[in-house]
Design an enzyme around this catalytic site. Structure first.
Site, PDB file in Angstrom:
ATOM      1  CG  ASP A 123      -0.174  -0.033   2.530  1.00  0.00           C
ATOM      2  OD1 ASP A 123       1.081  -0.087   2.495  1.00  0.00           O
ATOM      3  OD2 ASP A 123      -0.816   0.000   3.586  1.00  0.00           O
ATOM      4  CB  CYS A 181      -6.107   3.028   1.241  1.00  0.00           C
ATOM      5  SG  CYS A 181      -6.128   2.216  -0.340  1.00  0.00           S
ATOM      6  CB  CYS A 317       0.862   4.964  17.818  1.00  0.00           C
ATOM      7  SG  CYS A 317       1.188   3.765  16.517  1.00  0.00           S
TER       8      CYS A 317
END
Lengths: 354, 84
Positions: A123, A181, A317
């Site tokens: 991606d 995306c 995170c």
């Protein structure tokens, strides 16, 4: 011949020989997301002998609208583990090779070397260019698929004397040029269509059936239901790559140290640690580790004064991606800091300390 | 001249196609090559200039910058896309 594959073996243009070719072939799928999953499900169902799975992300809630192999119960699990479990149940005869990492400059050649074909189901641009260069060096074809909103692209690159990704797009776009995306969004069904087309091209390449999509870029426009095919040629200089570039990710000038959530948890239990949580205040409010100091990624300019810079500093995170970016940001100004990313992030930590 | 827009170029222009009136209608000189077309479009849509790799296809074939274009050609702008 195996009754399981009777419906494809009975096809005149496929037959038992093609089935044997599938069984003997080894395909690496890089990325277990929207594109990689349909590729794997079909190649696994159809009898490809060896499948390589490669990813280090965990399943997140917002993956489920397009990554349809995963279920709600998989949220927080590693994609590698969840996908492997389901694919094993689908076909017990397949040999699976698991690569528990992202494809990076330092492992690309060693991983790809042992496969016949690579499927680019990633991606991001840096990994796509890395796959291209590694495949050119090792003389392997790769099946490319990529998405943008309601649109998808498919091609087969580096097939024999055919063109490569760089023949179409010589230069890697910079970070802020083309959104991914995460930033731009993607309609759930789109990766299913494009990934399935990649699976088809993989099967054609293995068996020699039909005309491989080499030297052609197939562009699918989902809103118009229109396929456009663009022809392009090999630029011989792009076939002469002999070594990988020093860096692919512009921010990837240093390797980011990371630690598994399990190891991180055992360190937490033994000593007092320094930890920065770079999620948004809302996310932090929802659930956080008690020793964590919240500095959202976009506000992270330097280290808090009370942090000891001669000791290790952990960064966390939600999934491990933003924290990696945070470390790269901090390293730009202070390359000597001892920073360590918690792989899998809070999603993984929640499974360890519910 | 019709230009089909894909990927980020469609978002920049805000439409899936662009049509140019021919020079006999508009009185303006039309771009003659792919390079001239890029410059022409870049003036109206400066964000297109930021793209470091932009494939241009003329009549469904990849075209270099010096490729000659005609008013009846179908042109497509196909930037790289990265999502997966």
């Amino acid at each position: 011949m195996d009754a399981r594959y009777a419906r494809q073996i009975q096809l005149k243009d496929f037959g038992p020989e093609a089935q044997k070719k599938l069984a003997r072939s080894r395909v690496l799928v890089v990325g277990l997301g929207g594109l990689g999953l349909p590729v794997l499900q079909y190649l696994n169902a159809m009898g490809v002998g060896t499948l390589g799975l490669m990813d280090q992300d965990s399943v997140e809630l917002h993956n489920l609208q397009r990554q349809v192999l995963y279920s709600e119960v998989d949220v927080g699990r590693m994609k590698l583990e969840a996908a492997h479990e389901k694919l094993m149940a689908q076909n017990t005869k397949t040999t699976f090779r698991l690569h528990d990492s992202f494809l990076v400059r330092d492992n690309a050649l060693d991983v790809i070397r042992d496969y016949d074909i690579v499927v680019d189901a990633t991606d991001n641009f840096p990994t796509r260019y890395l796959i291209n260069d590694a495949c050119v060096i090792l003389n392997k074809p790769f099946i490319y698929g990529a998405l943008h909103g309601f649109e998808g692209h498919v091609s087969v690159f580096n097939h024999k004397t055919g063109p490569t990704y760089r023949c179409l797009y010589p230069n890697m776009p910079s970070f802020d040029e083309v959104p991914n995306c995460d930033e731009n969004g993607v309609l759930g069904v789109l990766p299913g269509i494009i990934g399935t087309l990649q699976a088809l091209e993989t099967v054609k390449l293995i068996t020699g059936m039909g005309e491989v999509l080499s030297g052609k870029l197939l562009v699918f426009d989902g809103l118009q239901q229109r396929f456009t095919k663009i022809g392009f040629n090999t630029n011989p200089k792009n076939k002469k790559i002999k070594g990988l570039q020093e860096h692919y990710d512009p921010l990837d000038c240093r390797v980011v140290a990371s630690i598994s959530a399990e190891d991180f948890q055992s360190i937490r239990e033994q000593e007092k640690i320094q930890l920065i949580d770079v999620r948004t205040p809302d996310e932090f409010e929802g659930r956080h580790l008690e020793e964590a100091l919240n500095i959202p990624l976009d506000a992270l300019k330097s280290l808090p004064k009370n942090f000891k810079t001669n000791r290790k500093i952990f960064v966390i995170c939600e999934s491990g991606k933003r924290s990696e970016r945070a470390i790269r940001q901090l390293q730009k100004d202070c390359p000597d800091l001892n920073l360590c990313n918690v792989a899998g992030g809070m999603l993984k930590m929640k499974t360890l300390c519910p | 001249m019709t230009i089909l827009l894909f990927g980020i170029t469609k978002d920049i222009v805000g439409s899936p196609t662009l049509s140019f009136p021919t020079s006999s209608v508009s009185g303006k000189r039309m771009p003659n090559t792919v390079k001239e077309l890029k410059v022409y479009l870049g003036k109206t849509y400066p964000e297109l200039n930021k793209l470091s790799s932009l494939a241009v296809a003329v009549n469904n074939a990849y075209a270099d910058d010096d490729h000659i274009i005609n008013s009846y050609d179908e042109i497509a702008l196909i930037p790289p896309v990265s999502g997966g």
